[in-house]
Design an enzyme around this catalytic site. Sequence first.
Site, PDB file in Angstrom:
ATOM      1  N   LYS A   4      -4.466  -2.198   9.970  1.00  0.00           N
ATOM      2  CA  LYS A   4      -4.708  -2.285   8.534  1.00  0.00           C
ATOM      3  C   LYS A   4      -4.877  -3.716   8.019  1.00  0.00           C
ATOM      4  O   LYS A   4      -5.463  -3.918   6.956  1.00  0.00           O
ATOM      5  CB  LYS A   4      -3.516  -1.664   7.782  1.00  0.00           C
ATOM      6  CG  LYS A   4      -3.316  -0.182   8.040  1.00  0.00           C
ATOM      7  CD  LYS A   4      -4.221   0.634   7.147  1.00  0.00           C
ATOM      8  CE  LYS A   4      -3.818   2.092   7.167  1.00  0.00           C
ATOM      9  NZ  LYS A   4      -4.605   2.886   6.204  1.00  0.00           N
TER      10      LYS A   4
ATOM     11  N   TYR B 243       1.054   5.744  -0.437  1.00  0.00           N
ATOM     12  CA  TYR B 243       0.521   6.909   0.275  1.00  0.00           C
ATOM     13  C   TYR B 243       0.646   8.128  -0.646  1.00  0.00           C
ATOM     14  O   TYR B 243       1.165   9.155  -0.262  1.00  0.00           O
ATOM     15  CB  TYR B 243       1.347   7.101   1.558  1.00  0.00           C
ATOM     16  CG  TYR B 243       0.767   8.019   2.615  1.00  0.00           C
ATOM     17  CD1 TYR B 243      -0.537   7.877   3.063  1.00  0.00           C
ATOM     18  CD2 TYR B 243       1.562   8.992   3.205  1.00  0.00           C
ATOM     19  CE1 TYR B 243      -1.045   8.696   4.057  1.00  0.00           C
ATOM     20  CE2 TYR B 243       1.074   9.817   4.203  1.00  0.00           C
ATOM     21  CZ  TYR B 243      -0.232   9.667   4.632  1.00  0.00           C
ATOM     22  OH  TYR B 243      -0.727  10.477   5.628  1.00  0.00           O
TER      23      TYR B 243
ATOM     24  N   GLU C 270     -11.026   3.712   3.236  1.00  0.00           N
ATOM     25  CA  GLU C 270     -10.053   4.489   2.470  1.00  0.00           C
ATOM     26  C   GLU C 270     -10.328   4.281   0.985  1.00  0.00           C
ATOM     27  O   GLU C 270     -10.327   3.147   0.495  1.00  0.00           O
ATOM     28  CB  GLU C 270      -8.618   4.081   2.814  1.00  0.00           C
ATOM     29  CG  GLU C 270      -8.223   4.460   4.228  1.00  0.00           C
ATOM     30  CD  GLU C 270      -6.729   4.328   4.478  1.00  0.00           C
ATOM     31  OE1 GLU C 270      -6.053   3.597   3.716  1.00  0.00           O
ATOM     32  OE2 GLU C 270      -6.237   4.961   5.433  1.00  0.00           O
TER      33      GLU C 270
ATOM     34  N   TYR D  48       1.459   2.748  15.321  1.00  0.00           N
ATOM     35  CA  TYR D  48       2.176   2.957  14.063  1.00  0.00           C
ATOM     36  C   TYR D  48       3.620   3.409  14.234  1.00  0.00           C
ATOM     37  O   TYR D  48       4.427   3.282  13.307  1.00  0.00           O
ATOM     38  CB  TYR D  48       1.417   3.941  13.162  1.00  0.00           C
ATOM     39  CG  TYR D  48       1.660   5.393  13.446  1.00  0.00           C
ATOM     40  CD1 TYR D  48       2.527   6.131  12.629  1.00  0.00           C
ATOM     41  CD2 TYR D  48       1.024   6.054  14.498  1.00  0.00           C
ATOM     42  CE1 TYR D  48       2.747   7.480  12.865  1.00  0.00           C
ATOM     43  CE2 TYR D  48       1.243   7.379  14.738  1.00  0.00           C
ATOM     44  CZ  TYR D  48       2.095   8.096  13.918  1.00  0.00           C
ATOM     45  OH  TYR D  48       2.313   9.436  14.162  1.00  0.00           O
TER      46      TYR D  48
ATOM     47  N   HIS E  91      -4.786  13.881   0.969  1.00  0.00           N
ATOM     48  CA  HIS E  91      -5.026  13.028   2.143  1.00  0.00           C
ATOM     49  C   HIS E  91      -3.842  13.120   3.107  1.00  0.00           C
ATOM     50  O   HIS E  91      -4.032  13.274   4.329  1.00  0.00           O
ATOM     51  CB  HIS E  91      -5.233  11.581   1.702  1.00  0.00           C
ATOM     52  CG  HIS E  91      -5.302  10.600   2.829  1.00  0.00           C
ATOM     53  ND1 HIS E  91      -6.394  10.483   3.658  1.00  0.00           N
ATOM     54  CD2 HIS E  91      -4.392   9.688   3.280  1.00  0.00           C
ATOM     55  CE1 HIS E  91      -6.174   9.541   4.563  1.00  0.00           C
ATOM     56  NE2 HIS E  91      -4.962   9.040   4.357  1.00  0.00           N
TER      57      HIS E  91
ATOM     58  N   ASP F  46       0.845  -1.193   0.000  1.00  0.00           N
ATOM     59  CA  ASP F  46       0.000   0.000   0.000  1.00  0.00           C
ATOM     60  C   ASP F  46       0.877   1.238   0.000  1.00  0.00           C
ATOM     61  O   ASP F  46       1.812   1.358   0.805  1.00  0.00           O
ATOM     62  CB  ASP F  46      -0.919   0.003   1.220  1.00  0.00           C
ATOM     63  CG  ASP F  46      -2.075   0.981   1.059  1.00  0.00           C
ATOM     64  OD1 ASP F  46      -2.552   1.151  -0.079  1.00  0.00           O
ATOM     65  OD2 ASP F  46      -2.513   1.555   2.062  1.00  0.00           O
TER      66      ASP F  46
ATOM     67  N   ASP G  42      -8.953   0.037   1.669  1.00  0.00           N
ATOM     68  CA  ASP G  42      -8.042  -0.469   2.695  1.00  0.00           C
ATOM     69  C   ASP G  42      -8.569  -0.017   4.059  1.00  0.00           C
ATOM     70  O   ASP G  42      -8.149   1.010   4.592  1.00  0.00           O
ATOM     71  CB  ASP G  42      -6.630   0.060   2.449  1.00  0.00           C
ATOM     72  CG  ASP G  42      -5.602  -0.593   3.343  1.00  0.00           C
ATOM     73  OD1 ASP G  42      -5.800  -1.763   3.708  1.00  0.00           O
ATOM     74  OD2 ASP G  42      -4.600   0.058   3.678  1.00  0.00           O
TER      75      ASP G  42
ATOM     76  N   GLN H 246      -4.328   2.383  14.966  1.00  0.00           N
ATOM     77  CA  GLN H 246      -3.258   2.989  14.171  1.00  0.00           C
ATOM     78  C   GLN H 246      -2.507   4.052  14.967  1.00  0.00           C
ATOM     79  O   GLN H 246      -1.274   4.122  14.950  1.00  0.00           O
ATOM     80  CB  GLN H 246      -3.846   3.587  12.899  1.00  0.00           C
ATOM     81  CG  GLN H 246      -2.818   4.092  11.902  1.00  0.00           C
ATOM     82  CD  GLN H 246      -3.475   4.546  10.607  1.00  0.00           C
ATOM     83  OE1 GLN H 246      -4.689   4.509  10.458  1.00  0.00           O
ATOM     84  NE2 GLN H 246      -2.663   4.987   9.664  1.00  0.00           N
TER      85      GLN H 246
ATOM     86  N   GLU I 159      -9.305   4.097  -2.569  1.00  0.00           N
ATOM     87  CA  GLU I 159      -8.049   3.884  -3.272  1.00  0.00           C
ATOM     88  C   GLU I 159      -8.294   3.232  -4.628  1.00  0.00           C
ATOM     89  O   GLU I 159      -9.371   2.710  -4.907  1.00  0.00           O
ATOM     90  CB  GLU I 159      -7.112   2.978  -2.454  1.00  0.00           C
ATOM     91  CG  GLU I 159      -6.813   3.460  -1.054  1.00  0.00           C
ATOM     92  CD  GLU I 159      -5.679   2.674  -0.394  1.00  0.00           C
ATOM     93  OE1 GLU I 159      -4.863   2.077  -1.142  1.00  0.00           O
ATOM     94  OE2 GLU I 159      -5.610   2.674   0.845  1.00  0.00           O
TER      95      GLU I 159
END
Length: 432
Positions: free
Chosen positions: A258, A134, A204, A249, A139, A132, A238, A245, A206
């Site tokens: 995730k 970014y 999310e 993270y 965002h 994934d 996702d 998170q 995507e």
Amino acid sequence: MRWLIDETHDAARTSWVASANGHPCFPVQNLPYGIYSFPGAAPRAGVAIGDSILDLRDCAVANLLPAPVSETCQDDTLNALMALGTADRAALRRRLSAILSDPAMESIVAPLLHDAAACTMHLPARIGDYTDFYVGIHHANNVGRQFRPDNPLLPNYKYVPIGYHGRASSVRVSGEPVVRPSGQQKPAEASAPIFGPTHRLDYELELGVWVGEGNRLGDPIAIGDAGRHIAGLSLFNDWSARDFQAWEYQPLGPFLAKNFHSTVSPWVVTTEALAPFRIAQPPRPEGDPAPLPYLWDTADQAQGAFGLTLEVFLLTAAMRAAGAAPVRLSSGPATSMYWTLAQIVTHHASNGCDLTPGDLLGTGTISAPTRDGFGSLLELTTGGSDPLLLPNGEQRAFLEDGDEVILRASADADGFVSIGFGECRAIILPAR
């Protein structure tokens, strides 16, 4: 690489499959691939055409497909088909377009069609790996601003396509419910973390990028060649547990927040079908650094973005019970990506990492510059502090059990027939 626009994209071309003509997603100009099954049959490859699915296995058995690719169309995944070179993929597309638009072929091909509404869709490919990214800069700015108001983007963002390795085993096809995950979270007022169901479940918006032709371990993919390593696109959600998170993270990035479930739409819209909808990558803002040479290609900048409109809809349990239609939460362009798809493929393989046919890459959340195009509830509700008021009077800060999220996308360009991606949807079930 140059993207061929040929007779398969002709706006005047129609199909003898009546439902395809004027279809919002699957006219004869699209022809996306998927894995489906009809009652009593095992999963197999098919092509969406209007409200029907053309069985590729039966087409191969009937010697209707080009000999070099016929065998790849008889598998129960699209991996072998995705691995085809661009010339073979284009030849298959031209043949399918011909047999579905030539009235003389109707009596031969019509028995190989199945009503899509009566079929079950399956995961398009056997996913070896999932990464994934970014690349949605709006965002990234919106989320970063909630934690670092004065410096929302970290210093590396404009130099490197940021990504992380996700969990391939929990990617599921559209329609499979999402069980609310449990995990560690640390409420602001607590002195220690607790374990339990997430209270901040989010979606999310995507795009999913399917890897086509792979590369050998140790061999990078040049930016000018990256396009031929992309087989097609799907919609991708996702799902994220924002409270997990926030706690977990650092220092290594996303983990249990995730990996519990990701949803991909069942139809793979091919790069060949998307050729008319390629547009220039938006120029970087003045003062931004130029990409390093291995990530720069003039042709990619000229046609590496796509003229897609992405939408998110929500259907709550109360709305469903009342027979109400889903409410649209956001709509925006796919051009809100700071890096092109070719750049993320090239960067992924720049250290010699081997990509294989059927690998899945997520773009990361794609948000427009304004609120009506934000791609997650984290942004739409400013971290839950400003809940959405829905038309029926309900409010949402984050997703509740019974909520169903629906993603849609369409491609549009002057002089060409619009095509769509179908839907990527899933309903939220209570934690177990």
